[in-house]
Design an enzyme around this catalytic site. Structure first.
Site, PDB file in Angstrom:
ATOM      1  N   HIS A 281      -6.629  -8.470   5.503  1.00 21.05           N
ATOM      2  CA  HIS A 281      -8.077  -8.371   5.346  1.00 21.05           C
ATOM      3  C   HIS A 281      -8.432  -8.391   3.869  1.00 21.05           C
ATOM      4  CE1 HIS A 281     -12.203  -6.977   5.703  1.00 21.05           C
ATOM      5  NE2 HIS A 281     -12.128  -7.489   6.914  1.00 21.05           N
ATOM      6  N   GLU A 334      -9.523  -9.157  14.645  1.00 14.09           N
ATOM      7  CA  GLU A 334      -9.372 -10.309  15.514  1.00 14.09           C
ATOM      8  C   GLU A 334      -8.135 -10.231  16.409  1.00 14.09           C
ATOM      9  OE1 GLU A 334     -10.830 -13.836  14.179  1.00 14.09           O
ATOM     10  OE2 GLU A 334     -12.346 -12.833  12.996  1.00 14.09           O
TER      11      GLU A 334
HETATM   12  C1  LIG Z   1      -8.336 -12.244   5.879  1.00 16.94           C
HETATM   13  C2  LIG Z   1      -7.695 -12.966   4.711  1.00 16.94           C
HETATM   14  C3  LIG Z   1      -8.398 -14.312   4.508  1.00 16.94           C
HETATM   15  C4  LIG Z   1      -7.847 -12.103   3.452  1.00 16.94           C
HETATM   16  O1  LIG Z   1      -7.351 -12.851   2.445  1.00 16.94           O
HETATM   17  P1  LIG Z   1      -7.307 -12.404   0.936  1.00 16.94           P
HETATM   18  O2  LIG Z   1      -8.042 -11.165   0.661  1.00 16.94           O
HETATM   19  O3  LIG Z   1      -7.706 -13.585   0.160  1.00 16.94           O
HETATM   20  O4  LIG Z   1      -5.798 -12.028   0.802  1.00 16.94           O
HETATM   21  P2  LIG Z   1      -4.894 -12.635  -0.329  1.00 16.94           P
HETATM   22  O5  LIG Z   1      -4.977 -14.099  -0.303  1.00 16.94           O
HETATM   23  O6  LIG Z   1      -5.237 -11.923  -1.589  1.00 16.94           O
HETATM   24  O7  LIG Z   1      -3.446 -12.252   0.182  1.00 16.94           O
HETATM   25  C5  LIG Z   1      -2.605 -11.377  -0.477  1.00 16.94           C
HETATM   26  C6  LIG Z   1      -1.184 -11.711  -0.080  1.00 16.94           C
HETATM   27  O8  LIG Z   1      -1.000 -11.421   1.289  1.00 16.94           O
HETATM   28  C7  LIG Z   1      -0.658 -12.599   1.995  1.00 16.94           C
HETATM   29  N1  LIG Z   1      -1.368 -12.588   3.258  1.00 16.94           N
HETATM   30  C8  LIG Z   1      -2.652 -12.234   3.466  1.00 16.94           C
HETATM   31  N2  LIG Z   1      -2.932 -12.346   4.767  1.00 16.94           N
HETATM   32  C9  LIG Z   1      -1.807 -12.779   5.366  1.00 16.94           C
HETATM   33  C10 LIG Z   1      -1.481 -13.082   6.690  1.00 16.94           C
HETATM   34  N3  LIG Z   1      -2.377 -12.970   7.661  1.00 16.94           N
HETATM   35  N4  LIG Z   1      -0.236 -13.501   6.966  1.00 16.94           N
HETATM   36  C11 LIG Z   1       0.668 -13.624   5.997  1.00 16.94           C
HETATM   37  N5  LIG Z   1       0.416 -13.344   4.718  1.00 16.94           N
HETATM   38  C12 LIG Z   1      -0.809 -12.926   4.410  1.00 16.94           C
HETATM   39  C13 LIG Z   1      -1.102 -13.758   1.131  1.00 16.94           C
HETATM   40  O9  LIG Z   1      -0.345 -14.909   1.390  1.00 16.94           O
HETATM   41  C14 LIG Z   1      -0.849 -13.193  -0.231  1.00 16.94           C
HETATM   42  O10 LIG Z   1       0.534 -13.261  -0.491  1.00 16.94           O
HETATM   43  P3  LIG Z   1       1.072 -13.724  -1.923  1.00 16.94           P
HETATM   44  O11 LIG Z   1       0.533 -12.706  -2.889  1.00 16.94           O
HETATM   45  O12 LIG Z   1       2.550 -13.737  -1.759  1.00 16.94           O
HETATM   46  O13 LIG Z   1       0.482 -15.083  -2.168  1.00 16.94           O
HETATM   47  C15 LIG Z   1      -6.187 -13.189   4.977  1.00 16.94           C
HETATM   48  O14 LIG Z   1      -5.564 -11.952   5.174  1.00 16.94           O
HETATM   49  C16 LIG Z   1      -5.930 -14.126   6.140  1.00 16.94           C
HETATM   50  O15 LIG Z   1      -5.940 -15.347   5.951  1.00 16.94           O
HETATM   51  N6  LIG Z   1      -5.662 -13.577   7.348  1.00 16.94           N
HETATM   52  C17 LIG Z   1      -5.424 -14.408   8.500  1.00 16.94           C
HETATM   53  C18 LIG Z   1      -6.724 -14.888   9.115  1.00 16.94           C
HETATM   54  C19 LIG Z   1      -7.486 -13.802   9.803  1.00 16.94           C
HETATM   55  O16 LIG Z   1      -6.928 -13.007  10.564  1.00 16.94           O
HETATM   56  N7  LIG Z   1      -8.786 -13.766   9.549  1.00 16.94           N
HETATM   57  C20 LIG Z   1      -9.667 -12.789  10.123  1.00 16.94           C
HETATM   58  C21 LIG Z   1     -10.112 -11.807   9.095  1.00 16.94           C
HETATM   59  S1  LIG Z   1     -11.015 -10.471   9.805  1.00 16.94           S
END
Ligand SMILES: CC(C)(COP(=O)(O)OP(=O)(O)OC[C@H]1O[C@@H](n2cnc3c(N)ncnc32)[C@H](O)[C@@H]1OP(=O)(O)O)[C@@H](O)C(=O)NCCC(=O)NCCS
Length: 402
Positions: A281, A334
């Protein structure tokens, strides 16, 4: 306790670039406005609607009560709730002009969310929405109420039309959540199914300054009409990183199939650079309280899918803790949303649209709040291309069709 720090205007900005302020990528933790609607405290795993815990509201009140809280600023007393329920029940009935148009819209796409996007735009024209800039508060509030009310009717009708079924007209005597389920499935839902979906809807009405809410507010800040704001919000919401993940999370459970396969499955995905849908998240650095609540709701069913989901959640969290150390990646809203919606009888194609039935409450409340602020939202970007001005290459001429 708020963790927000406001930089007084007399204090130099954190990074100054010729009068411009460079903020973190994704605008993370950048406060861009004041709101009285709610907030998310990511470190505490807490979020609230106005002054109430959103999870407590979802546990204790119905959709109409929480909607009234957003729309009118307070929880309704019994008389207010009765009047509000009658008012929104009538507004759930689709305008006939839109009902006539819907089959054509549905023939252009199988995606109910895309139908909603187009249909709300058409609805704005049909109902004669005027730019927010030109509207008094009562006109804006009436439009907001009508938009939220008609959203489930549009989505349910789209779902049925896509399957060659007749849309089921709204029944204004039913509650919003129960009527939505009835309009989708064609039968009156059980009390358990209706309440589970209602609790999911209440818990997902709003969630701080997320991408779709911000999108809606940017459009509102220009003074455009409410439908324009909602169409933009839906577009933003549809992405898998935002509202588009619940069906993908359920697909993952299907793909994993049995608990013993979960660990290998997640390692393969992370190994190939994928993200695990339903995990992580942008704001929570601890468990997502919505996921905890939905897990408890899912446990009302004695179903193997629930046991699989609970086991897979543990396995994925353990693997993510090892593969992405220090990131605090837990199940988000989700992950269990898909499980609850499936158990309540909704098709996966309706998971993200159902999320929208809830979130449109937050979007409209945010749009109205933003529309009271005269300042247009207009940030800046740092130009990183070839240094201008360079002469336009000779030989470049205006070409006109002969
Ligand atoms: C929700 C989301 C977009 C938040 O993204 P964010 O705040 O930009 O998180 P970041 O991109 O800063 O991620 C930090 C690290 O965790 C990892 N990470 C974050 N969510 C991840 C996931 N669901 N699976 C695997 N790795 C994940 C990223 O790859 C990153 O790793 P790195 O530092 O080695 O590159 C992200 O967690 C995601 O894509 N989740 C999956 C989609 C989802 O469930 N969306 C619904 C949200 S309510």
């Amino acid at each position: 306790m708020s963790t927000h720090t406001t930089i007084p205007t007399s204090t130099p900005p954190p990074t100054d670039d010729g009068g411009f302020i460079t903020v973190p990528k994704g605008l993370a933790k950048v406060v861009v406005t004041d709101t009285a609607l709610g907030d998310v405290r990511g470190d505490e795993g807490f979020f609230h609607y106005r002054q109430y815990s959103a999870v407590e509201l979802a546990e204790q009140v119905g959709f109409e009560q929480a909607w009234h809280l957003f729309e009118r600023g307070h929880l309704p007393d019994d008389d207010e709730l009765s009047a509000f329920t009658v008012e929104v029940g009538r507004l759930r009935v689709m305008p006939p002009e839109l009902a006539d148009l819907l089959p054509a819209i549905c023939s252009s796409t199988n995606d109910s969310l895309q139908v909603l996007r187009t249909a709300l735009s058409a609805w704005g024209g049909i109902t004669g929405l005027r730019p927010l800039y030109d509207c008094a508060e009562e006109e804006k509030a009436a439009a907001a109420l009508a938009a939220v009310a008609v959203t489930p009717t549009i989505l349910a009708a789209a779902h049925r039309l896509h399957r060659g079924l007749e849309p089921v007209p709204a029944d204004p005597t039913l509650g919003h959540a129960a009527d939505y389920l009835r309009m989708v499935t064609g039968r009156l839902p059980s009390a358990r199914d209706a309440r589970a979906v209602e609790q999911y809807l209440v818990a997902t009405m709003d969630h701080g300054f997320n991408a779709s809410t911000f999108t809606a507010r940017v459009i509102a800040s220009t003074g455009a009409d409410l439908a324009a704001c909602l169409v933009g919000a839906i577009g933003s919401f549809s992405g898998p990183k935002h509202g588009g993940a619940p069906s993908r999370a359920l697909e993952a459970l299907d793909e994993i199939g049995t608990l013993d396969r979960a660990d290998v499955w997640v390692r393969e995905r992370i190994g190939s650079g994928e993200r695990i849908m339903g995990f992580g998240h942008a704001v929570y650095r601890t468990r997502d309280p919505r996921s905890e609540m939905l897990k408890a709701i899912a446990r009302r069913w004695d179903d193997p899918l629930v046991d699989l989901a609970v086991g897979v959640e543990d396995a994925i969290e353990t693997a993510l803790a090892e593969l992405k150390p220090g990131r605090e990646l837990h199940a988000n809203v989700e992950f269990y949303a898909g499980v609850v919606m499936k158990l309540a009888g909704l098709d996966p194609s309706m998971f993200t649209p159902t999320f929208c039935v809830a979130r449109v409450v937050g979007w409209t409340a945010n749009v109205l709040e933003q529309s009271r602020d005269p300042k247009i939202i207009r940030p800046a970007a740092r130009y990183v291309g070839p240094p201008p001005p360079q002469p336009v290459p000779t030989g470049t001429r205006t070409r006109q069709a002969s």
